[in-house]
Design an enzyme around this catalytic site. Structure first.
Site, PDB file in Angstrom:
ATOM      1  N   LEU A 139       1.045  -1.227  -0.009  1.00 28.48           N
ATOM      2  CA  LEU A 139      -0.073  -0.057  -0.071  1.00 28.48           C
ATOM      3  C   LEU A 139       0.775   1.479  -0.202  1.00 28.48           C
ATOM      4  O   LEU A 139       2.087   0.997   0.564  1.00 28.48           O
ATOM      5  CB  LEU A 139      -0.949   0.008   1.041  1.00 28.48           C
ATOM      6  CG  LEU A 139      -1.917  -1.185   1.548  1.00 28.48           C
ATOM      7  CD1 LEU A 139      -2.773  -0.944   2.630  1.00 28.48           C
ATOM      8  CD2 LEU A 139      -2.803  -1.278   0.093  1.00 28.48           C
ATOM      9  N   ASP A 140       0.406   2.379  -0.634  1.00 24.36           N
ATOM     10  CA  ASP A 140       0.988   3.699  -0.489  1.00 24.36           C
ATOM     11  C   ASP A 140       1.022   3.986   1.062  1.00 24.36           C
ATOM     12  O   ASP A 140       0.201   3.501   1.877  1.00 24.36           O
ATOM     13  CB  ASP A 140       0.222   4.792  -1.067  1.00 24.36           C
ATOM     14  CG  ASP A 140       0.152   4.404  -2.634  1.00 24.36           C
ATOM     15  OD1 ASP A 140       0.941   3.624  -3.260  1.00 24.36           O
ATOM     16  OD2 ASP A 140      -0.982   4.837  -3.420  1.00 24.36           O
ATOM     17  N   ARG A 141       2.055   4.854   1.380  1.00 23.01           N
ATOM     18  CA  ARG A 141       2.425   5.177   2.762  1.00 23.01           C
ATOM     19  C   ARG A 141       1.100   5.615   3.335  1.00 23.01           C
ATOM     20  O   ARG A 141       0.790   5.507   4.553  1.00 23.01           O
ATOM     21  CB  ARG A 141       3.412   6.414   2.555  1.00 23.01           C
ATOM     22  CG  ARG A 141       4.049   7.090   3.959  1.00 23.01           C
ATOM     23  CD  ARG A 141       4.762   8.175   3.886  1.00 23.01           C
ATOM     24  NE  ARG A 141       4.865   8.613   5.187  1.00 23.01           N
ATOM     25  CZ  ARG A 141       5.686   9.826   5.534  1.00 23.01           C
ATOM     26  NH1 ARG A 141       6.444  10.505   4.332  1.00 23.01           N
ATOM     27  NH2 ARG A 141       5.868  10.466   6.644  1.00 23.01           N
TER      28      ARG A 141
END
Length: 284
Positions: free
Chosen positions: A118-120
């Site tokens: 997942l993105d940050r």
């Protein structure tokens, strides 16, 4: 032997590790990787434990475990946490925290194989394989589209159709860090269902049929509905949330080891709930 193991989901890389360091048994007796198999034979493979990488720092910050057994680890990742170490953070990412968790429990295998990154600033379920074979089998499941992933997003404006798809190829923007719709890009297909409409935004449930970088964020921006709080894609700000309103809500699959159906759901985090409450209030 190799063909048979490949049919069971053993990748070329895992087979190479098995040849070099593992043990193969046929009907309980140790055998060579070149041995021939007969109908009815029982094959057992033993892979050596995966030792921790000394170059990866240990973080003692706890992780929120949704599920853990011999083969899998499912973690509820908070927004703001990088998944893997990189130039901006090498000491306290999800991988560093998993290493600390496994060292504290004296786990046999200590190399996390991240399966769903997942993105940050995206929250929600992250799936991790606990050993090489689990990683190989999960990768095959993903390639065969035998994995169900559902995301929830809050996008700006009112999405007209209750159900729809966005079918548009995505490529890296040469002028920035974002993705953009481009005929030169890779195929990307996003399906969505409207779950609630507000005066200035729409809550959508999303299923990805491809796994491109920033796919949900880029696709909704491309149709004029960037996610609330998504600075990179010009999404409008909202004081209730300081990140893009995107949450990896559900992950489900049939376990190749046990045959059991498994489903994991990540609760909506506090900032998400605050945003929904604010939007409902504005819509009255």
């Amino acid at each position: 032997m190799k063909k048979f193991l490949n049919q069971q989901g053993v990748s070329h890389r895992v087979y190479s590790d098995l040849k070099a360091q593992g043990i193969i048994r046929i009907n309980g007796k140790q055998a060579s990787p070149a041995a021939d198999l007969l109908v009815g034979d029982t094959v057992q493979v033993d892979l050596p434990p995966e030792a921790a990488d000394d170059s990866v720092a240990i973080s003692d910050v706890p992780i929120d475990v949704l599920f853990e057994n011999r083969d899998w680890l499912l973690v509820d990742k908070p927004a703001g946490l990088n998944v893997v170490p990189g130039p901006a953070n090498r000491t306290d990412t999800l991988v560093n925290r998993i290493k600390g968790h496994w060292q504290a429990t004296d786990a046999e295998n200590q190399v996390p194989h991240i399966l769903t990154r997942l993105d940050r600033f995206t929250s929600g379920v992250v799936w991790v394989a606990r050993h090489r074979l689990a990683n190989s089998l999960a990768s095959q499941m993903q390639a065969d589209k035998r994995l169900q992933k559902r995301y929830f997003a809050i996008v700006s404006g009112q999405v007209k159709d209750d159900h729809g798809t966005i079918d548009a190829p995505l490529a890296s923007d040469p002028g920035g860090f974002n993705q953009m719709v481009s005929p030169e890009g890779k195929p990307a297909l996003t399906e969505y269902w409207v779950r609630e409409r507000f005066a200035t935004a729409t809550l959508v449930e999303v299923q990805l049929h491809t796994g491109r970088t920033h796919q949900i964020r880029a696709h909704f921006a491309s149709i004029g509905h960037p996610l609330i709080g998504d600075d990179l894609y010009a999404g409008p700000a909202n004081s209730a949330i300081d990140r893009q309103a995107l949450h990896a809500r559900l992950l489900a699959f049939n376990d190749p080891f046990s045959g059991e159906p498994r489903k994991f759901i990540s609760p909506f985090p506090a900032d998400w709930e605050a945003l929904v409450t604010a939007l409902r209030s504005e819509s009255k």
